[in-house]
Design a protein around this motif. Structure first.
Motif, mmCIF file in Angstrom:
data_model
loop_
_atom_site.group_PDB
_atom_site.id
_atom_site.type_symbol
_atom_site.label_atom_id
_atom_site.label_comp_id
_atom_site.label_asym_id
_atom_site.label_seq_id
_atom_site.Cartn_x
_atom_site.Cartn_y
_atom_site.Cartn_z
ATOM 1 N N SER A 117 -4.994 4.264 -0.182
ATOM 2 C CA SER A 117 -6.050 3.562 0.543
ATOM 3 C C SER A 117 -6.347 2.205 -0.068
ATOM 4 O O SER A 117 -7.268 1.512 0.366
ATOM 5 C CB SER A 117 -7.326 4.413 0.553
ATOM 6 O OG SER A 117 -7.725 4.708 -0.790
ATOM 7 N N LYS A 118 -5.602 1.809 -1.074
ATOM 8 C CA LYS A 118 -5.839 0.514 -1.717
ATOM 9 C C LYS A 118 -4.552 -0.300 -1.752
ATOM 10 O O LYS A 118 -3.452 0.250 -1.787
ATOM 11 C CB LYS A 118 -6.371 0.708 -3.136
ATOM 12 C CG LYS A 118 -5.407 1.434 -4.057
ATOM 13 C CD LYS A 118 -5.992 1.559 -5.454
ATOM 14 C CE LYS A 118 -5.000 2.255 -6.412
ATOM 15 N NZ LYS A 118 -5.517 2.365 -7.773
ATOM 16 N N VAL A 119 -4.726 -1.613 -1.733
ATOM 17 C CA VAL A 119 -3.570 -2.503 -1.783
ATOM 18 C C VAL A 119 -3.269 -2.859 -3.234
ATOM 19 O O VAL A 119 -4.178 -2.944 -4.072
ATOM 20 C CB VAL A 119 -3.814 -3.786 -0.957
ATOM 21 C CG1 VAL A 119 -3.909 -3.448 0.517
ATOM 22 C CG2 VAL A 119 -5.029 -4.541 -1.440
ATOM 23 N N MET B 245 0.872 -1.175 0.000
ATOM 24 C CA MET B 245 0.000 0.000 0.000
ATOM 25 C C MET B 245 0.909 1.224 0.000
ATOM 26 O O MET B 245 1.781 1.359 0.850
ATOM 27 C CB MET B 245 -0.914 0.032 1.227
ATOM 28 C CG MET B 245 -1.852 1.238 1.242
ATOM 29 S SD MET B 245 -2.895 1.307 2.721
ATOM 30 C CE MET B 245 -3.971 -0.106 2.459
#
Length: 549
Positions: A452-454, A447
């Motif tokens: 906010s995203k993997v 991340m």
């Protein structure tokens, strides 16, 4: 360079004896025949003009010098035997004896035993300067004294002018030798300290951060050139002055109250700076604070420069196992093990001393693996500050921090997708980042900073260290779970001293290589040098041998 010692002599015989002793002890003396204020004035003139390391003097003159000159002063004390000998000579002249002593001996001398031994009474007269010396000789005359002991040649001359006898206290050879030996030791220590201080000063001045050393009383002890430039101060002017005396808003701002901090971002005159404050402690004793700070724009420039250096490598492994020079059993076994590891996709931990060729071995593993068509990304975990290392490894989103590149930036794990990432000096990775790294290894996803995203990543990790990570785990400096995740396949590279016969091969290889590089035609190395090369332990291993050749 011979020790340079300035010696004040109270009488001619002292001069001659001192010259002989200095010659025997390999000391370069500058000798003046003067005492008290006269000696102080002459010493000040000489020390301003010449490089004098230590002054050797006697009694009251030594005390006066200590209060007036910056050079260390060693006192050549007259021994009790020297004084007793002078008193014996005085006794043979008269029983009315005046002893002239300096205030260097607080409260005067203790003469009860000498009086008992010699069967005489001694009256003391203490002085600090020429005027008091003259007054004391006059008072001794008025008190009916007939012989004066001490006070140097001036007192002898004064006593003679008044009809009294004057006796010099002659310094023994032993007392002068001891003083010169002490002077030599002081010079040795000062030279050692000067070298150490200069090395430290050079190191601190070579860094690109502003560095300030403040003692426990908030006095500035040192600032480096970067700090001088940013703060508009001169190290020579601010030395030993308290921060509040300098009335410098930037200095007061970065120091604040001296409370420790690491990577604290603050704004001064509309300029953002990153400040670190480290206490200087030893055995619960406080010696002050080291303050370092750097303008954020400079850090951003360093970040960009570091990225360019890393990315310009081309993300390609240029070496194979064929590039590893060596026929010893130790290195061949290491290569065979590495080749086996190359045909797997497990994490590898390579250990070995500095200069043993860990990156060469890693590139060899990559180039025979199923990932050889993919990128090869190398990063030195000890080469970047913690905040930069985090953004390098994991990337960042636009607006993640001030100065973040528009559109964000790929991290090295993302760049290594489909290939191999080499984490060199893994033992130096900050503890705070070890948890994030463990997650990447376990979950195969990253991340970005500010994200906010993997992001899934398919990366093989090979780590290397010259430390014993198991010891670091025991000390709590390295996470045990991360250590076990990295230590799936372990490869230990042998030091050069254990690679029998390889030193000769490597020496010839480097001679050939440097002949081409420098257009030379070196065909041989003298036998005595070659023998030395083969016998030397090479603590820096192959890298040290290459640099030596």
């Amino acid at each position: 360079m011979l020790p340079r010692v300035l010696i004040t002599s109270p009488y001619p015989d002292f001069t001659k004896l001192t010259e002989d002793i200095c010659c025997e002890l390999s000391v370069e003396p500058v000798i003046i025949e003067a005492v008290l204020e006269d000696a102080v004035q002459k010493v000040l003139k000489i020390t301003e003009r010449d490089e004098i390391e230590v002054v050797v003097s006697r009694g009251g003159t030594a005390a006066a010098l200590k209060n007036n000159v910056s050079v260390p002063v060693i006192t050549a004390e007259a021994s009790d035997y020297d004084i007793l000998q002078a008193l014996w000579e005085a006794k043979n002249i008269s029983s009315k004896i005046a002893f002239l002593g300096s205030y260097y001996h607080q409260g005067g001398y203790e003469f009860k035993k000498p009086e008992k031994i010699l069967g005489i009474n001694i009256k003391q007269y203490l002085y600090r300067n020429y005027e008091e010396l003259e007054n004391m000789v006059l008072r001794a005359y008025e008190d009916g004294m007939e012989v004066v002991v001490g006070g140097g040649q001036p007192a002898v001359n004064m006593a003679k002018a008044m009809g009294m006898r004057g006796i010099l206290i002659y310094s023994s050879r032993r007392s002068i030798v001891q003083a010169i030996e002490r002077a030599k030791e002081v010079i040795r220590i000062r030279r050692h300290d000067r070298k150490y201080t200069q090395r430290l000063r050079t190191v601190v001045n070579s860094v690109e951060e502003a560095v300030i050393l403040v003692d426990e009383q908030e006095r500035v002890m040192f600032i480096n050139r970067v700090a001088e430039r940013i703060l508009g101060l001169d190290n020579r002017v601010v030395m030993n002055k308290q921060i509040k005396e300098l009335n410098n808003l930037w200095l007061a701002g970065v120091y604040q109250d001296g409370i420790p901090c690491d990577g604290h971002l603050q704004e001064l005159d509309n300029t953002k700076v990153v400040v670190n404050r480290y206490p200087v402690n030893s055995k619960n004793e406080n010696f002050g604070v080291v303050v370092t700070f750097q303008e954020l724009t400079r850090l951003q420039q360093l970040e960009q420069k570091t990225r360019r250096k890393i990315y310009h490598k081309g993300l390609v492994a240029r070496f194979s196992f064929d590039d590893i020079i060596g026929e010893s059993r130790a290195i061949r076994e290491a290569i065979e093990t590495a080749k086996k590891y190359g045909h797997t996709d497990s994490t590898v931990l390579i250990t070995g001393e500095t200069g043993t060729g860990k990156e060469l071995m890693v590139q060899g593993i990559h180039n025979i693996s199923s990932r050889k068509e993919g990128p090869f990304v190398a990063v030195n975990c000890a080469a970047l500050p913690e905040n930069l290392l985090e953004s390098e490894l994991f990337g960042y989103e636009e607006g993640a921090f001030t100065g973040a590149k528009k559109g964000g930036k790929l991290g090295l794990f993302e760049l290594a997708h489909g290939g191999t990432i080499f984490l060199d000096e893994i033992g130096k990775i900050p503890f705070s980042l070890q948890g994030r790294l463990l997650r990447v290894l376990q979950e195969k996803e990253v991340m970005r900073l500010g994200g906010s995203k993997v992001i899934p990543v398919n990366v093989r990790v090979i780590a290397a260290t010259n430390l014993e990570l198991s010891d670091a785990v025991q000390k709590g400096d390295f996470r045990a779970d991360l250590y076990y995740r990295l230590n799936v396949l372990k490869l230990k590279l042998p030091p050069l001293r254990e690679r029998e016969g390889d030193i000769e091969l490597l020496t010839n290889h480097f001679i050939s290589s440097f002949n081409k590089k420098f257009r030379k035609n070196v065909k041989y190395i003298p036998k005595e040098i070659r023998d030395w090369i083969n016998q030397y332990q090479w603590p820096g291993n192959v890298r040290e041998l290459e640099n030596f050749i």
